[in-house]
Design a protein around this motif. Structure first.
Motif, PDB file in Angstrom:
ATOM      1  N   PHE A  51      51.535  27.869  59.580  1.00  0.00           N
ATOM      2  CA  PHE A  51      51.090  26.744  60.409  1.00  0.00           C
ATOM      3  C   PHE A  51      52.281  26.036  61.042  1.00  0.00           C
ATOM      4  N   ALA A  52      53.347  25.780  60.266  1.00  0.00           N
ATOM      5  CA  ALA A  52      54.512  25.057  60.779  1.00  0.00           C
ATOM      6  C   ALA A  52      55.202  25.838  61.888  1.00  0.00           C
ATOM      7  N   ALA A  53      55.383  27.145  61.676  1.00  0.00           N
ATOM      8  CA  ALA A  53      56.033  27.964  62.703  1.00  0.00           C
ATOM      9  C   ALA A  53      55.180  28.022  63.970  1.00  0.00           C
ATOM     10  N   ALA A  54      53.868  28.142  63.801  1.00  0.00           N
ATOM     11  CA  ALA A  54      52.967  28.187  64.956  1.00  0.00           C
ATOM     12  C   ALA A  54      53.049  26.892  65.751  1.00  0.00           C
ATOM     13  N   LEU A  55      53.135  25.752  65.054  1.00  0.00           N
ATOM     14  CA  LEU A  55      53.283  24.467  65.744  1.00  0.00           C
ATOM     15  C   LEU A  55      54.520  24.471  66.636  1.00  0.00           C
ATOM     16  N   GLY A  56      55.639  24.969  66.108  1.00  0.00           N
ATOM     17  CA  GLY A  56      56.879  24.952  66.869  1.00  0.00           C
ATOM     18  C   GLY A  56      56.826  25.817  68.119  1.00  0.00           C
ATOM     19  N   TRP A  57      56.323  27.030  67.976  1.00  0.00           N
ATOM     20  CA  TRP A  57      56.272  27.917  69.135  1.00  0.00           C
ATOM     21  C   TRP A  57      55.229  27.473  70.154  1.00  0.00           C
ATOM     22  N   TRP A  58      54.096  26.963  69.708  1.00  0.00           N
ATOM     23  CA  TRP A  58      53.062  26.518  70.651  1.00  0.00           C
ATOM     24  C   TRP A  58      53.497  25.240  71.364  1.00  0.00           C
ATOM     25  N   TRP A  59      54.267  24.396  70.660  1.00  0.00           N
ATOM     26  CA  TRP A  59      54.868  23.211  71.287  1.00  0.00           C
ATOM     27  C   TRP A  59      55.798  23.635  72.421  1.00  0.00           C
ATOM     28  N   LEU A  60      56.610  24.666  72.188  1.00  0.00           N
ATOM     29  CA  LEU A  60      57.536  25.144  73.213  1.00  0.00           C
ATOM     30  C   LEU A  60      56.783  25.720  74.409  1.00  0.00           C
ATOM     31  N   ALA A  61      55.650  26.380  74.146  1.00  0.00           N
ATOM     32  CA  ALA A  61      54.835  26.896  75.253  1.00  0.00           C
ATOM     33  C   ALA A  61      54.291  25.756  76.101  1.00  0.00           C
ATOM     34  N   GLY A  62      53.893  24.658  75.468  1.00  0.00           N
ATOM     35  CA  GLY A  62      53.438  23.493  76.218  1.00  0.00           C
ATOM     36  C   GLY A  62      54.550  22.870  77.031  1.00  0.00           C
TER      37      GLY A  62
END
Length: 384
Positions: free
Chosen positions: A77-88
Motif C-alpha cells: 500500500f505504501a509503495a503504491a501511494l508513492g508511485w500513484w502520487w508521482l503519476a498525479g
C-alpha cells in the motif's frame, strides 16, 4: 490518459491483495490528485514564462516513469501511494499546460470552443482508460496493465514532440508575484476556482468508486447490467464529452452564471437519487448512474472556458495554476470522503454506499454555493 483509470478500475483487486479498508482505498484513489495539486502551481504558473509545450513533454515522460515504477515496485500500500502520487504530479504538467499550449496557438475567437473540445478529450481519454482496462484485466496481471499505460505515455511524448511546433517564450510583462496578487484579488477567478473544487470533488469521488460500487451491486444481485462494471464506467466517462461541449454552448447562450447555477443543483439532486436507489433493478440503477454521469459534466467546460476567456493573456497561466490547485484539491478530497463514509456506515451495506453518494452531493452543493458570486464585478478590472 490511458493510465488514468488504473487504480479506480483495479481498486477491488488491489484492496483484496493488500487488505485495505475503504478509507485506505479512498486515499489510494485520492493521492493521485494530491500529487497533482502539489505540482500544478509551479508547473502551470511557469507557462506564463516558458513555452507550455516543454512542460508537457517533460511531464508526459515523467508519467511513463511513474507508471513503470508502479508496475515494477508497487508491492505494498505504501509503495503504491508513492508511485500513484508521482503519476498525479505528472498529470499536473500535461493537463492544464497542454490546454495553455493549445490556447496560445489559437486565435482569440476560437479559444472558448477550443477549450471545450480540449476538456472533452479529458473525458475521452479517461473513458478509453476504463474501457481497455476492463477488456484486459482478466487476461493480464495488473502490473502488466501499468506497463501498457507507461508505453502509451511515452508515445504521447513522441506525438507532441513531432506534431506541435515550439514557440517563443511569452513576453515577461509582469513580475510573477504581481500576477499572483492580481489573480488572488479577482473575485470571479476565485468563484470559478471554488466551483471547480466542487465539480472535481463530485467527479473524481464518483469515478474513483464507480467500479467498486458496481462490483458491490453485482455481488448483491448479479445480472447482465452490472456484469462488466468497467464498461459501464467507461460509458459514464465518455458521456463527459457531449456534456462538456453542450455545457459550454449552453453557458454561451444563456449566460455562464445562470447556466452553472442551474446545472449544479441538478447534479446534486441526481447524486442523492442514485445513492438512495439501491432497491431498484440494476437496469434502472445503471440508467440513473449514466444520467448522473452526464449531468455532473455540464459545468466542466463552462467553468474552465469562463476562467480562460475572462483572464488577461499574461495572467492566464497563473490563473490556471490557482484554478487547477483549488479544483484538484477537490479531486483529492472526493474519493477520501467517499471512503470514510463507506467505513463509517458499512462497506457491505446499502447505507454505506448511500452515505458515499451523499458526500458527492455535498461536494457539488459547495461548488454551487461558491458560484453564487459569479456575477460580482472583479476586484481587478484592468483587463476589461
Amino acid at each position: 490518459m490511458s493510465g488514468f483509470a488504473l487504480v479506480p478500475s483495479l481498486l477491488p483487486q488491489l484492496s483484496e491483495q493488500w487488505t485495505l479498508s475503504a478509507t485506505e482505498g479512498g486515499w489510494l484513489g485520492g493521492i493521485f490528485f494530491l500529487g497533482y495539486i502539489v505540482a500544478v502551481p509551479l508547473l502551470v504558473g511557469l507557462t506564463d514564462r516558458i513555452d507550455a509545450r516543454r512542460i508537457y513533454l517533460a511531464c508526459a515522460a515523467l508519467s511513463s516513469i511513474a507508471l513503470s515504477g508502479f508496475a515494477n515496485f508497487a508491492d505494498s500500500f505504501a509503495a503504491a501511494l508513492g508511485w500513484w502520487w508521482l503519476a498525479g504530479l505528472a498529470l499536473a504538467g500535461t493537463y492544464m499546460p497542454g490546454l495553455k499550449a493549445l490556447t496560445d496557438r489559437l486565435p482569440v475567437a476560437a479559444q472558448a470552443r477550443g477549450t471545450a473540445f480540449y476538456t472533452a478529450t479529458f473525458g475521452v481519454g479517461a473513458g478509453v482508460s476504463y474501457l481497455w482496462i476492463e477488456l484486459l484485466r482478466d487476461r493480464l496481471p495488473w502490473a502488466d496493465l501499468f506497463a501498457v499505460a507507461a508505453t502509451c505515455s511515452a508515445l504521447a511524448v513522441v506525438l507532441v514532440w513531432c506534431a506541435v511546433a515550439p514557440e517563443e517564450p511569452p513576453t515577461r510583462s509582469a513580475f510573477a508575484g504581481s500576477r499572483w496578487h492580481s489573480v488572488l484579488r479577482d473575485r470571479r477567478v476565485l468563484a470559478f476556482c471554488g466551483g471547480y473544487f466542487g465539480h472535481n470533488w463530485e467527479l473524481f469521488g464518483f469515478r474513483g468508486w464507480l467500479v467498486a460500487y458496481l462490483t458491490w451491486t453485482h455481488a448483491s444481485a448479479a445480472d447482465r447490467w452490472t456484469s462488466m462494471p468497467g464498461l459501464i464506467a467507461a460509458l459514464a466517462t465518455f458521456l463527459a464529452v457531449p456534456a462538456s461541449i453542450l455545457g459550454n454552448e449552453g453557458a454561451q447562450r444563456w449566460g455562464r452564471g445562470r447556466w452553472l447555477r442551474s446545472v449544479m443543483p441538478l447534479s446534486c439532486l441526481l447524486a442523492l437519487v442514485v445513492g438512495f436507489s439501491g432497491s431498484q433493478s440494476n437496469g434502472l440503477l445503471v440508467a440513473l448512474v449514466l444520467l448522473y454521469a452526464f449531468s455532473m459534466n455540464l459545468d466542466s467546460a463552462a467553468l474552465t472556458a469562463g476562467l480562460l476567456t475572462e483572464t488577461a493573456p499574461d495572467k492566464r497561466g497563473t490563473a490556471l495554476a490557482l484554478y487547477s490547485s483549488v479544483g484538484f484539491a477537490g479531486g483529492f478530497f472526493g474519493p477520501v470522503a467517499f471512503g470514510v463514509a463507506l467505513d463509517a456506515f458499512g462497506r457491505a451495506s446499502h447505507d454505506g454506499w448511500t452515505a458515499g453518494f451523499v458526500t458527492l452531493a455535498c461536494g457539488v452543493a459547495f461548488g454551487r454555493w461558491v458560484i453564487g458570486s459569479i456575477d460580482a464585478p472583479p476586484a481587478d478590472a484592468s483587463h476589461h
